[in-house]
Design an enzyme around this catalytic site. Sequence first.
Site, PDB file in Angstrom:
ATOM      1  CG  HIS A 128      -1.899   0.993   1.393  1.00 56.74           C
ATOM      2  ND1 HIS A 128      -1.622   2.287   1.769  1.00 56.74           N
ATOM      3  CD2 HIS A 128      -3.243   0.933   1.217  1.00 56.74           C
ATOM      4  CE1 HIS A 128      -2.748   2.980   1.818  1.00 56.74           C
ATOM      5  NE2 HIS A 128      -3.751   2.179   1.481  1.00 56.74           N
ATOM      6  CG  ASP A 205       0.367  -2.448   6.453  1.00 54.78           C
ATOM      7  OD1 ASP A 205      -0.605  -2.569   7.216  1.00 54.78           O
ATOM      8  OD2 ASP A 205       0.333  -1.752   5.417  1.00 54.78           O
ATOM      9  CD  GLN A 208      -7.071  -4.604   3.990  1.00 56.36           C
ATOM     10  OE1 GLN A 208      -8.050  -5.257   4.360  1.00 56.36           O
ATOM     11  NE2 GLN A 208      -7.169  -3.342   3.631  1.00 56.36           N
ATOM     12  CE  LYS A 231      -7.383  -0.392   6.263  1.00 56.86           C
ATOM     13  NZ  LYS A 231      -8.098   0.088   5.085  1.00 56.86           N
ATOM     14  CB  CYS A 369      -3.804   3.182  -1.668  1.00 56.19           C
ATOM     15  SG  CYS A 369      -5.044   4.416  -1.379  1.00 56.19           S
TER      16      CYS A 369
HETATM   17  N1  PMP Z   1      -1.760  -0.664   4.548  1.00 55.96           N
HETATM   18  C1  PMP Z   1      -2.728  -1.417   4.032  1.00 55.96           C
HETATM   19  C2  PMP Z   1      -2.387  -2.819   3.580  1.00 55.96           C
HETATM   20  C3  PMP Z   1      -4.020  -0.933   3.926  1.00 55.96           C
HETATM   21  O1  PMP Z   1      -4.983  -1.700   3.395  1.00 55.96           O
HETATM   22  C4  PMP Z   1      -4.304   0.385   4.356  1.00 55.96           C
HETATM   23  C5  PMP Z   1      -5.701   0.966   4.229  1.00 55.96           C
HETATM   24  N2  PMP Z   1      -6.325   0.740   3.027  1.00 55.96           N
HETATM   25  C6  PMP Z   1      -3.268   1.130   4.904  1.00 55.96           C
HETATM   26  C7  PMP Z   1      -2.007   0.582   4.978  1.00 55.96           C
HETATM   27  C8  PMP Z   1      -3.493   2.533   5.404  1.00 55.96           C
HETATM   28  O2  PMP Z   1      -4.372   2.533   6.494  1.00 55.96           O
HETATM   29  P1  PMP Z   1      -4.936   3.888   7.109  1.00 55.96           P
HETATM   30  O3  PMP Z   1      -5.407   4.722   5.962  1.00 55.96           O
HETATM   31  O4  PMP Z   1      -6.029   3.451   8.019  1.00 55.96           O
HETATM   32  O5  PMP Z   1      -3.805   4.543   7.843  1.00 55.96           O
END
Ligand code: PMP
Length: 411
Positions: A128, A205, A208, A231, A369
């Site tokens: 991401h 990270d 998910q 999430k 993203c």
């Molecule tokens: N890493 C991953 C794998 C994600 O799916 C996301 C959110 N889509 C993020 C980072 C960023 O999370 P946040 O916007 O809640 O900080």
Amino acid sequence: MFSYEEIKQIRNQFPILNQFPILKKKENNSIYFDNAATTQKPVQVINAIKKYYCNFNSNVNRSFHVLDQFTNNYLELSRNNIKYFINAKSREEIIFTSGTTESINLIAFCISKVIKKSYDIIISHSEHHSNIIPWQVLSQNHNANLKVIPVNSEGELNIRVFNKLMTKKTKLISISHVTNTFGIINPIKKLIKTAHKYNSLVLIDGSQAISHLTIDVQNLDCDFYVFSIHKMYGPSGIGILYGKKKVLDKFTPYQCGGGMIEKVTLKKTIFSGLPFKLESGTPNIAGIIGTNKALNFIVNYSIIKIKNYETKLLKYALKILSNINGIKIYYKNSKLTKILSFNIENIHSFDLGKLLNNYGIAFRTGTHCAQPIMDYLKLNGTIRISFAIYNTIEEIDIFYKYLIKCLYYLR
Ligand code: PMP
């Protein structure tokens, strides 16, 4: 596995599922399949936040009155419950942040103190943006090298190349547990073991993974594990940074202000110990209170049962979607999670997303993203449906029915 009755009861705890006034346009559907972006919130979470503002609102750790003591106790209760949830060794290892993004940026800032020219930081091609850009900026500012673990045509990490990338110059590996694009579970335990042979730190990270897999940070032996509460049925604007105490102890504060000091004079400041030295300023108290309720919700239904149920939904979706002419599903051979990404030949994901939204079905389209992996696989986006505890087989049937209808218009 949850019974039909149980799922009905679960759905009743989510006020938005019973109305979805915005989604209900045509045909009266209101189906939410965008859970990888954020989950809906149960009434327990919503009420706890409301109750805090109506009955107990105060700052934390600042005063001796009863309201302050109440919020302070609650905050530490949430911290303890997070500790148990991911099996951290101590509560000092749990830092409240605003989300995964802030957690990663905090670590990047603190690590930057020891990153020198020609050191290596390793990420994967499938991350991401939140797990790419902080490392890109850090590497550029310190003349370090940002190395990338390639993926195969199925989106899976190339472990052979990873092993070759690792050297004594590697200082940090930052990798997702489950990819947000295709729902691939990375073999993080293997990566962590290899990385530690080279004395490299490992950041996982878990955005998910946290609402779907059982997380045991001691067993994984990762140095950091980060995630966002929104999430996992909790509020937005709150996240967790787990870090091994011996690593966090070496961090100097990333932001400075109230709540993180022992003593301040105009010449010098003595900082508090963990976790407070990394939590300056008034925290997101309502968010932390909501976090505790979200955790209770997940623990009450059992993360293993949730995982099994979501996997059942995914298997069913895979089965019926596979019948569609011209569909390409990414990557159905991987171990299944709760995320299903696909494209339909000659149809842009945006067009399908917009049309299906007219029928009251919400899901994610685009590059999620994660533009580097999309560019590498020459995709201008995918359609991503992602499940949570309140979704049903019937909703998948409705999704399928309207998908077919939309394809009729678009083809
Ligand atoms: N890493 C991953 C794998 C994600 O799916 C996301 C959110 N889509 C993020 C980072 C960023 O999370 P946040 O916007 O809640 O900080």
